[in-house]
Motif scaffolding. Structure first.
Motif, PDB file in Angstrom:
ATOM      1  N   SER A  28       0.823  -1.205   0.000  1.00  0.00           N
ATOM      2  CA  SER A  28       0.000   0.000   0.000  1.00  0.00           C
ATOM      3  C   SER A  28       0.859   1.257   0.000  1.00  0.00           C
ATOM      4  N   VAL A  29       0.408   2.249  -0.744  1.00  0.00           N
ATOM      5  CA  VAL A  29       1.031   3.566  -0.669  1.00  0.00           C
ATOM      6  C   VAL A  29       0.461   4.325   0.528  1.00  0.00           C
ATOM      7  N   GLN A  30      -0.859   4.313   0.674  1.00  0.00           N
ATOM      8  CA  GLN A  30      -1.532   4.863   1.847  1.00  0.00           C
ATOM      9  C   GLN A  30      -2.282   3.715   2.513  1.00  0.00           C
ATOM     10  N   VAL A  31      -1.816   3.295   3.670  1.00  0.00           N
ATOM     11  CA  VAL A  31      -2.380   2.108   4.311  1.00  0.00           C
ATOM     12  C   VAL A  31      -3.731   2.455   4.934  1.00  0.00           C
ATOM     13  N   PRO A  32      -4.805   1.756   4.551  1.00  0.00           N
ATOM     14  CA  PRO A  32      -6.121   2.034   5.134  1.00  0.00           C
ATOM     15  C   PRO A  32      -6.141   1.730   6.629  1.00  0.00           C
ATOM     16  N   PRO A  33      -6.875   2.511   7.406  1.00  0.00           N
ATOM     17  CA  PRO A  33      -6.922   2.278   8.857  1.00  0.00           C
ATOM     18  C   PRO A  33      -7.384   0.878   9.231  1.00  0.00           C
ATOM     19  N   ARG A  34      -8.289   0.288   8.436  1.00  0.00           N
ATOM     20  CA  ARG A  34      -8.826  -1.024   8.825  1.00  0.00           C
ATOM     21  C   ARG A  34      -7.742  -2.098   8.868  1.00  0.00           C
ATOM     22  N   TYR A  35      -6.646  -1.935   8.113  1.00  0.00           N
ATOM     23  CA  TYR A  35      -5.566  -2.911   8.202  1.00  0.00           C
ATOM     24  C   TYR A  35      -5.008  -2.942   9.623  1.00  0.00           C
ATOM     25  N   PHE A  36      -4.965  -1.760  10.254  1.00  0.00           N
ATOM     26  CA  PHE A  36      -4.382  -1.669  11.591  1.00  0.00           C
ATOM     27  C   PHE A  36      -5.321  -2.208  12.668  1.00  0.00           C
ATOM     28  N   HIS A  37      -6.610  -2.345  12.366  1.00  0.00           N
ATOM     29  CA  HIS A  37      -7.508  -3.022  13.309  1.00  0.00           C
ATOM     30  C   HIS A  37      -6.988  -4.437  13.572  1.00  0.00           C
ATOM     31  N   VAL A  38      -6.672  -5.141  12.488  1.00  0.00           N
ATOM     32  CA  VAL A  38      -6.216  -6.524  12.613  1.00  0.00           C
ATOM     33  C   VAL A  38      -4.846  -6.582  13.281  1.00  0.00           C
ATOM     34  N   ILE A  39      -3.967  -5.656  12.911  1.00  0.00           N
ATOM     35  CA  ILE A  39      -2.632  -5.627  13.518  1.00  0.00           C
ATOM     36  C   ILE A  39      -2.743  -5.377  15.023  1.00  0.00           C
ATOM     37  N   ALA A  40      -3.621  -4.466  15.412  1.00  0.00           N
ATOM     38  CA  ALA A  40      -3.808  -4.188  16.838  1.00  0.00           C
ATOM     39  C   ALA A  40      -4.345  -5.417  17.570  1.00  0.00           C
ATOM     40  N   MET A  41      -5.290  -6.130  16.955  1.00  0.00           N
ATOM     41  CA  MET A  41      -5.826  -7.341  17.585  1.00  0.00           C
ATOM     42  C   MET A  41      -4.743  -8.408  17.745  1.00  0.00           C
ATOM     43  N   ASP A  42      -3.891  -8.523  16.751  1.00  0.00           N
ATOM     44  CA  ASP A  42      -2.801  -9.495  16.840  1.00  0.00           C
ATOM     45  C   ASP A  42      -1.898  -9.178  18.031  1.00  0.00           C
ATOM     46  N   HIS A  43      -1.552  -7.904  18.201  1.00  0.00           N
ATOM     47  CA  HIS A  43      -0.723  -7.516  19.348  1.00  0.00           C
ATOM     48  C   HIS A  43      -1.475  -7.731  20.665  1.00  0.00           C
ATOM     49  N   LEU A  44      -2.784  -7.508  20.652  1.00  0.00           N
ATOM     50  CA  LEU A  44      -3.584  -7.753  21.853  1.00  0.00           C
ATOM     51  C   LEU A  44      -3.480  -9.211  22.279  1.00  0.00           C
ATOM     52  N   MET A  45      -3.601 -10.127  21.323  1.00  0.00           N
ATOM     53  CA  MET A  45      -3.548 -11.549  21.653  1.00  0.00           C
ATOM     54  C   MET A  45      -2.167 -11.966  22.154  1.00  0.00           C
ATOM     55  N   ARG A  46      -1.153 -11.169  21.830  1.00  0.00           N
ATOM     56  CA  ARG A  46       0.210 -11.466  22.282  1.00  0.00           C
ATOM     57  C   ARG A  46       0.592 -10.670  23.534  1.00  0.00           C
ATOM     58  N   ASP A  47      -0.347  -9.869  24.054  1.00  0.00           N
ATOM     59  CA  ASP A  47      -0.077  -8.992  25.207  1.00  0.00           C
ATOM     60  C   ASP A  47       1.042  -7.998  24.912  1.00  0.00           C
ATOM     61  N   GLU A  48       1.119  -7.534  23.668  1.00  0.00           N
ATOM     62  CA  GLU A  48       2.136  -6.557  23.261  1.00  0.00           C
ATOM     63  C   GLU A  48       1.449  -5.189  23.177  1.00  0.00           C
ATOM     64  N   TYR A  49       1.294  -4.546  24.325  1.00  0.00           N
ATOM     65  CA  TYR A  49       0.415  -3.380  24.388  1.00  0.00           C
ATOM     66  C   TYR A  49       1.049  -2.110  23.833  1.00  0.00           C
ATOM     67  N   GLN A  50       2.356  -1.981  23.929  1.00  0.00           N
ATOM     68  CA  GLN A  50       2.987  -0.808  23.330  1.00  0.00           C
ATOM     69  C   GLN A  50       2.835  -0.855  21.811  1.00  0.00           C
ATOM     70  N   GLU A  51       3.049  -2.050  21.241  1.00  0.00           N
ATOM     71  CA  GLU A  51       2.872  -2.215  19.799  1.00  0.00           C
ATOM     72  C   GLU A  51       1.402  -2.070  19.414  1.00  0.00           C
ATOM     73  N   MET A  52       0.519  -2.559  20.286  1.00  0.00           N
ATOM     74  CA  MET A  52      -0.914  -2.423  20.025  1.00  0.00           C
ATOM     75  C   MET A  52      -1.315  -0.953  19.985  1.00  0.00           C
ATOM     76  N   LEU A  53      -0.764  -0.169  20.894  1.00  0.00           N
ATOM     77  CA  LEU A  53      -1.086   1.258  20.925  1.00  0.00           C
ATOM     78  C   LEU A  53      -0.654   1.935  19.624  1.00  0.00           C
ATOM     79  N   ALA A  54       0.537   1.594  19.136  1.00  0.00           N
ATOM     80  CA  ALA A  54       1.019   2.196  17.889  1.00  0.00           C
ATOM     81  C   ALA A  54       0.092   1.848  16.727  1.00  0.00           C
ATOM     82  N   ALA A  55      -0.370   0.595  16.688  1.00  0.00           N
ATOM     83  CA  ALA A  55      -1.291   0.194  15.617  1.00  0.00           C
ATOM     84  C   ALA A  55      -2.647   0.880  15.776  1.00  0.00           C
ATOM     85  N   ALA A  56      -3.141   0.972  17.011  1.00  0.00           N
ATOM     86  CA  ALA A  56      -4.444   1.605  17.248  1.00  0.00           C
ATOM     87  C   ALA A  56      -4.416   3.086  16.882  1.00  0.00           C
TER      88      ALA A  56
END
Length: 589
Positions: free
Chosen positions: A486-514
Motif C-alpha cells: 500500500s502507498v496509503q495504508v487504510p486504517p482497517r488494516y491496523f484493526h487486525v494488527i492491533a488485535m494481533d498484538h492484543l492476543m500477544r499482550d504486546e500493548y505498546q505495539e498495540m497502541l502504535a497500531a491503534a
C-alpha cells in the motif's frame, strides 16, 4: 550449524524452527509477497514432516500455486520464478533486519529443498536414512556467522551478443532447460501490439543534497533494465524527462501507455525507494517500496539491485504490466469521466470508511452503473458499499434480506463482466463469511489473491478472514504483505494488527497500531485504543477513547461482545477485547 534432516523425536528443535518461521513470515521487513510466503512455509513444513524428497517443481506448483495435474514446468515457469524471488527476499532480509536471527532459512539453487541454519548451537538431529537416489544432495551449508549470505545476483550491464540471445531470454522467461542444445523459441510481439511504458523521473525525498543525483541515476537504471524485456516498448530517456505534450506517440498511439512514478532518497542509513505503476487513466495498479541499509561504498550496487528488482516486478511475464494488459486494466475506453470519478470517490471512501461519505458515494456509483452498465469496477465498488450498509446499518430502512440481495446482485454483475474484479470478489467473499460459509469465503479470497497478487486489498482480505477467526499465524503474513503493497495504508488494516498484538499482550505495539486505526474514527478502533491505553496505565486517555467509542456507535459501549460477535470475531478474541475494555475502565450498562 545446518539442519539437513529432521526427526519427529526432536520436538524442541522442530518447535524452535516453526517459531522462527512464523516470526519471519510476520516480520514487516520481510519483503516476500503472499505467494512467496506460502512457498517458504510449504517447503519448510514439508521438509520437517519428512517429505523433502517430494519438493519438485510439479509438486510445489500443484500444492502452492493451485496448478492442475496437467502442469508443465517447460510451459509454466511460476515455481522457478517465485523461488528465485524468494531467495532474493531471504538474502535481503538476512543482510538487514534479520542479520541476528538465531535460525535462518534458505533454498539453495538447483532445487527447492530448504536449508535451515542455526547461528547458535542446537540439538543435533538423529541420524536419518539416506535421501532417495534421484534426489540431489543439498549443497554444503555455510556458517551464517562467519560467512554472510550471498548477495543477490545482479545482471551484468554488458553481455556478449550470442550469450544475450540465450541467457537473457532464459532469465526473463524463467526457462532453465535448453532443448537439444538450442535456445528456446521466444515469440516477440509486433511493435504495434507491445505495451508502451514511460519511466517518469524519480522525485528526490529531499533529505540529502545528493538525493537529486540518486533520483536521476535510478531513473536511468530502471529504463535500462526494463529494456531487457523484449515484449515491452520503453520510451527514451528524453521522453522520460520531458513533458506529456512532448511525447511522440508514433504509429501505435492506441497501445496502452503505462507510466512509473516514484521517489528516492537517503533516510538515516537507509536507501529508500517508492514506486508506482499507473495505467492510461492514472489509476495505480501496482506499487512497491524498497529499503536497504547502505554505506557510501555500497550505494551504486544497491541502486542497481533495486532498479533491477523494479524492472523485474514490472516487466517479466508474470509482472504488473503484463498482468494489467491481460486483464484489461489499462483500457477504459468508452467509460464516462463522471463514472470514472465515482469509482475514484468509491476507493477514497473505502480507504477511510467514513460514514459521512457513504450516501453521496453510493448515489454516485448508482448513477455510474446506469450510465456505464459494463463498467465492472463501478459494479464491484457498489457491491462493497451495499455491504457496508448491511454491516454498519447505514440504511436502517432496508430489510436484511433485501440488503443481502443487493450485495449479491452488484457483486455477481461485476464478476460476470470481469472474473478478476477485486471489489466484486471481495464483496462475495465477505458476504459468504458473514453467512458462516468460512471455507467458501476463504476460497474466494484465495482466488482473489491469485488474480491480483499485488493488490493490497485482495491480499488483506485473505489475511483478515484468517485473523478474525483467531488464526493470526496464518493471517498476519498476508496483512503485513498488504501493508507493504500500500502507498496509503487504510486504517482497517491496523484493526487486525492491533488485535494481533492484543492476543500477544504486546500493548505498546498495540497502541502504535491503534493510533493508525483511529484515523477512521470508528467505534472499533477507539475500543482498541482504549484497551492499549488502559493496559499501559494511561487511564485518562483510555476514558476519552471509551467515550468516543460510545459516541461513534452506542451498541459497542453497551455490549461489545455482541457487536464484535456480529462481525464473526473468534470467541477467544472477543473475550480478550472485553477483558481489555474492563481493565480500561469500561463497565457494562
Amino acid at each position: 550449524m545446518p539442519l539437513e534432516q529432521n526427526n519427529s523425536s526432536e520436538g524442541g528443535q522442530t518447535d524452535a524452527i516453526l517459531q522462527a518461521l512464523v516470526a519471519l513470515l510476520a516480520h514487516s521487513s520481510f519483503e516476500a509477497n503472499a505467494n512467496r510466503r506460502r512457498l517458504l512455509r510449504f517447503v519448510v513444513e514439508e521438509h520437517l514432516d519428512g517429505r523433502g524428497h517430494l519438493l519438485k517443481g510439479t509438486y510445489i506448483a500443484q500444492n502452492v500455486f493451485g496448478r492442475g495435474e496437467d502442469f508443465d514446468a517447460n510451459e509454466d515457469a511460476i515455481v522457478r520464478i517465485e523461488a528465485r524471488r524468494l531467495r532474493a527476499n531471504l538474502d535481503s532480509y538476512y543482510q538487514g533486519p534479520g542479520r541476528d536471527a538465531p535460525i535462518r532459512f534458505s533454498i539453495p539453487k538447483g532445487g527447492y529443498r530448504p536449508q535451515i541454519d542455526f547461528t547458535t548451537p542446537a540439538p543435533e538431529p538423529e541420524p536419518q536414512p539416506e535421501p532417495k537416489p534421484e534426489e540431489p544432495a543439498s549443497p554444503p551449508s555455510v556458517d551464517p556467522v562467519s560467512d554472510p549470505p550471498r548477495k543477490r545476483f545482479l545482471r551484468p550491464v554488458l553481455l556478449g551478443l550470442v550469450l544475450a540471445s540465450v541467457a537473457l531470454f532464459a532469465v526473463v522467461l524463467g526457462i532453465q532447460n535448453v532443448r537439444d542444445g538450442q535456445p528456446p523459441a521466444v515469440e516477440i510481439a509486433n511493435p504495434a501490439e507491445r505495451p508502451r511504458v514511460i519511466v517518469r523521473p524519480f522525485v528526490s525525498l529531499g533529505q540529502s543534497g545528493s538525493d537529486d543525483v540518486y533520483a536521476i541515476g535510478l531513473t536511468h537504471q530502471v529504463i535500462h533494465d526494463l529494456r531487457q524485456f523484449p515484449d515491452i516498448r520503453v520510451h527514451s530517456v528524453d521522453d522520460s524527462f520531458g513533458t506529456d505534450d512532448q511525447l511522440d506517440g508514433g504509429p501505435d498511439e492506441q497501445a496502452p501507455l503505462f507510466r512509473t512514478e516514484g521517489s528516492v532518497g537517503i533516510i538515516g542509513d537507509e536507501y529508500v525507494v517508492r514506486v508506482q505503476l499507473l495505467d492510461s487513466n492514472r489509476m495505480v495498479i501496482w506499487s512497491g517500496t524498497y529499503e536497504r541499509k547502505v554505506s557510501p561504498q555500497e550505494l551504486i550496487e544497491v541502486q542497481k539491485e533495486i532498479a533491477n528488482r523494479i524492472a523485474e516486478h514490472l516487466g517479466q511475464p508474470y509482472g504488473a504490466i503484463r498482468d494489467a494488459q491481460t486483464k484489461g486494466l489499462a483500457d477504459l475506453s468508452g467509460i464516462k469521466m463522471t463514472s470514472y470519478g465515482c469509482v475514484l470517490r468509491g476507493y477514497e471512501y473505502r480507504r477511510t470508511l467514513q460514514s459521512e461519505l457513504y450516501r453521496d458515494v453510493r448515489d454516485c456509483l448508482e448513477t455510474a452503473v446506469q450510465d456505464d452498465s459494463a463498467y465492472a469496477e463501478a459494479w464491484g465498488l457498489l457491491a462493497m458499499l451495499r455491504q457496508d450498509a448491511e454491516l454498519y446499518n447505514f440504511e436502517p430502512d432496508v430489510a436484511p434480506e433485501e440488503a443481502k440481495r443487493l450485495v449479491r446482485e452488484a457483486a455477481e454483475t461485476a464478476i460476470s463482466l470481469d472474473p478478476a474484479n477485486v471489489p466484486g470478489l471481495k464483496a462475495l467473499s465477505t458476504h459468504a463469511h458473514y453467512e458462516g460459509l468460512f471455507e467458501e469465503s476463504q476460497d474466494l479470497a484465495r482466488r482473489l489473491v491469485e488474480y491480483r497478487p499485488n493488490d493490497p486489498d485482495a491480499v488483506f482480505q485473505l489475511g483478515w478472514l484468517f485473523a478474525v477467526r483467531g488464526r493470526f499465524e496464518e493471517g498476519m503474513p498476508y496483512v503485513w504483505d498488504a501493508v507493504h503493497l500500500s502507498v496509503q495504508v487504510p486504517p482497517r488494516y491496523f484493526h487486525v494488527i492491533a488485535m494481533d498484538h492484543l492476543m500477544r499482550d504486546e500493548y505498546q505495539e498495540m497502541l502504535a497500531a491503534a493510533q493508525q486505526a483511529v484515523r477512521d474514527d470508528s467505534s472499533a478502533s477507539h475500543s482498541l485504543m482504549a484497551i492499549a491505553q488502559g493496559a499501559l496505565g494511561q487511564m485518562g486517555a483510555a476514558q476519552d477513547s471509551l467515550a468516543r467509542m460510545a459516541e461513534r456507535y452506542a451498541p459497542t459501549a453497551e455490549d461489545p461482545a455482541t457487536v464484535f460477535g456480529l462481525h464473526t470475531v473468534a470467541p477467544e478474541v472477543i473475550d480478550k477485547i472485553v477483558q481489555g475494555l474492563r481493565n480500561a475502565g469500561w463497565n457494562p450498562s
